[in-house]
Design a protein around this motif. Structure first.
Motif, short mmCIF file in Angstrom:
data_model
loop_
_atom_site.label_atom_id
_atom_site.label_comp_id
_atom_site.label_asym_id
_atom_site.label_seq_id
_atom_site.Cartn_x
_atom_site.Cartn_y
_atom_site.Cartn_z
N CYS A 217 0.82 -1.21 0.00
CA CYS A 217 0.00 0.00 0.00
C CYS A 217 0.85 1.27 0.00
N VAL A 218 1.94 1.25 0.74
CA VAL A 218 2.77 2.43 0.87
C VAL A 218 3.38 2.85 -0.46
N ASP A 219 3.52 1.88 -1.39
CA ASP A 219 4.13 2.17 -2.69
C ASP A 219 3.11 2.40 -3.80
N GLU A 221 0.24 4.25 -6.02
CA GLU A 221 -0.10 5.62 -6.38
C GLU A 221 -1.52 6.00 -5.97
N ASP A 222 -2.34 5.00 -5.64
CA ASP A 222 -3.73 5.27 -5.25
C ASP A 222 -3.94 5.19 -3.73
N ASN A 223 -2.87 5.19 -2.97
CA ASN A 223 -3.02 4.94 -1.54
C ASN A 223 -3.69 6.07 -0.77
N ASP A 224 -3.89 7.21 -1.40
CA ASP A 224 -4.59 8.30 -0.70
C ASP A 224 -6.09 8.29 -0.95
N THR A 225 -6.55 7.42 -1.87
CA THR A 225 -7.99 7.34 -2.16
C THR A 225 -8.57 5.94 -1.99
N CYS A 226 -7.74 4.93 -2.03
CA CYS A 226 -8.21 3.54 -1.91
C CYS A 226 -8.85 3.30 -0.55
N LEU A 227 -10.04 2.73 -0.54
CA LEU A 227 -10.77 2.51 0.72
C LEU A 227 -10.11 1.47 1.61
N SER A 229 -6.71 1.35 1.95
CA SER A 229 -5.36 1.87 2.23
C SER A 229 -5.23 2.29 3.69
N PRO A 230 -4.06 2.07 4.30
CA PRO A 230 -3.86 2.53 5.69
C PRO A 230 -3.90 4.05 5.82
N LEU A 231 -3.71 4.77 4.71
CA LEU A 231 -3.82 6.23 4.76
C LEU A 231 -5.26 6.67 4.90
N TRP A 240 -0.96 -5.35 7.84
CA TRP A 240 -1.85 -5.45 6.69
C TRP A 240 -1.33 -4.48 5.63
N GLU A 241 -0.27 -4.85 4.96
CA GLU A 241 0.48 -3.89 4.16
C GLU A 241 0.37 -4.08 2.65
N TYR A 242 -0.18 -5.21 2.19
CA TYR A 242 -0.18 -5.50 0.75
C TYR A 242 -1.47 -5.04 0.07
N CYS A 243 -1.34 -4.76 -1.22
CA CYS A 243 -2.48 -4.32 -2.01
C CYS A 243 -3.46 -5.48 -2.18
N CYS A 244 -4.73 -5.24 -1.86
CA CYS A 244 -5.73 -6.30 -1.99
C CYS A 244 -6.42 -6.27 -3.36
N PHE A 245 -5.92 -5.41 -4.26
CA PHE A 245 -6.42 -5.38 -5.63
C PHE A 245 -5.31 -5.74 -6.62
#
Length: 376
Positions: A217-219, A221-227, A229-231, A240-245
């Motif tokens: 998630c930290v890497d 580009e959509d981590n500021d809008t993805c529902l 995302s830890p952000l 829970w750090e990996y992209c689920c998409f």
């Protein structure tokens, strides 16, 4: 009460803390885990000089001086480690699922038959206050014999199975084995019948996508809008750090099963991993001719509806830590088994039957066939 641990993860650490509350004499004196130094950093209680760390289960067992063993490895190693412990005859606390493949399940069945170890499988739901009162009501005959069960598990924290190591199906065996194994077990415990046939279906509709494998998630580009995302989800655990998409999320995100039992009655069960907040629920309805009893772990309530009178009974339980008291009851039983006071209340036979149901459910879903539950 000197205990050895094979695989000292977060879940087994919780079990051990509960065990010490129930049996103050319990002490961890031996550990097999590859992350020795990290464990000492994480758990202050493991910095004691009297705890011996071993390279293998064989070395720990050969050193002796243990009264019981707890296995908390990743799921794919549960059978392998259990087969190393069973010949010792020591009482064993085994995390679920007891096996993740049919081959392992057969090996475990053979190994257990050749041993005299008492095994307590980590099925705390069967010994919760809610399930116990449901079983009392069913056994009383008040609502008649159970002729139909409707069970559901909508998991509000389901993204752990797509953003954590649980996303690796080679480790988990799929989500029937991860979640339904508990539900199949408590249903089995309440109705007391043997399953004969299972049919299942699973789907992956939400947690899939084209993001690159291994993306964190930290890497993204959509981590500021993805529902997811830890952000966005400020309370998300750091693990829970990996992209689920991403392409490698693994695991279905919903599944259902129909199970027929020896009397001819059947159970319908459904689980979901993208429901959130108030949509989360876990429980079942047990229907007899005279009445219905239902419960929900999320609300802590049990209700009895009589079919032929306007009577409704409600039992409400205060939530407690560890599966409505199930964890403390189970570990107290394990300690009592070590002391020779009693027998296991969640046996390896129970664990193997539940695993068999889950493996057959997975096979049914993947082959679109009915599967016979042939225990032999």
């Amino acid at each position: 009460m000197n205990l050895g641990v094979i695989g000292y993860g977060a879940r087994i650490a919780h079990v051990i803390e509960e065990l010490k509350k129930q049996h103050p004499s319990a002490a961890i004196t031996a550990i097999v885990d590859l992350k020795k130094e990290k464990l000492k950093e994480t758990y202050e209680s493991l910095r004691r000089d009297d705890i011996r760390f071993f390279e293998s289960a064989e070395d720990m067992l050969a050193a002796g001086k243990l009264d019981g063993i707890l296995i908390g490895t990743r799921c794919s190693l549960h059978t392998e480690m259990a087969l190393k412990v069973l010949p010792s005859g020591l009482p064993l606390y085994l995390e679920k699922p007891v096996s993740t493949t049919m081959q392992d399940l057969r090996r475990l069945k053979e190994g257990y038959a050749a041993s005299n170890s008492q095994v307590v499988v980590s099925f705390p739901l069967r010994v919760t206050s809610l399930v116990k009162i449901v079983k009392e009501i069913v056994d009383s005959g008040k609502i008649g014999t159970i002729e139909h069960v409707q069970a559901v598990n909508n998991v509000p924290y389901g993204n752990v199975y797509f953003q954590n190591w649980y996303r690796d199906e080679a480790e988990t065996g799929g989500l029937f084995l991860q979640k339904a194994t508990h539900d199949f077990d408590y249903i089995q415990y309440v109705i007391g019948q043997r399953p004969t046939v299972i049919s299942a279906m699973k789907s992956k509709q939400i947690f899939k996508g084209t993001k690159p494998a291994g993306l964190k998630c930290v890497d993204c580009e959509d981590n500021d809008t993805c529902l997811e995302s830890p952000l966005v989800k400020k309370d998300m655990p750091p693990s829970w750090e990996y992209c689920c998409f991403a392409e490698d999320t693994g695991n279905e995100d919903s599944g259902s099963a129909l199970i027929e039992y020896e009397s001819g009655m059947h159970v319908s069960y459904s689980q979901n991993f993208f429901a959130r907040r108030g949509a989360g629920t876990r429980g079942a309805r047990f229907l007899g001719y005279k009445g219905t009893v239902e419960f929900d772990f999320m609300t802590g309530k049990v209700k009895v509806y009589m079919h032929h009178t306007p009577l409704v009974e409600t039992y409400e339980f205060t939530a407690s830590e560890g599966h409505f008291g199930g964890d403390s009851t189970l570990v107290r039983n394990f300690g009592d088994v070590i002391l020779g006071k009693t027998d296991s209340i969640s046996t390896l036979d129970d664990g193997m039957l539940s695993a068999l149901l889950c493996l057959k459910a997975k096979q049914s879903a993947e082959t679109r066939t009915f599967q016979t539950i042939d225990w032999e």
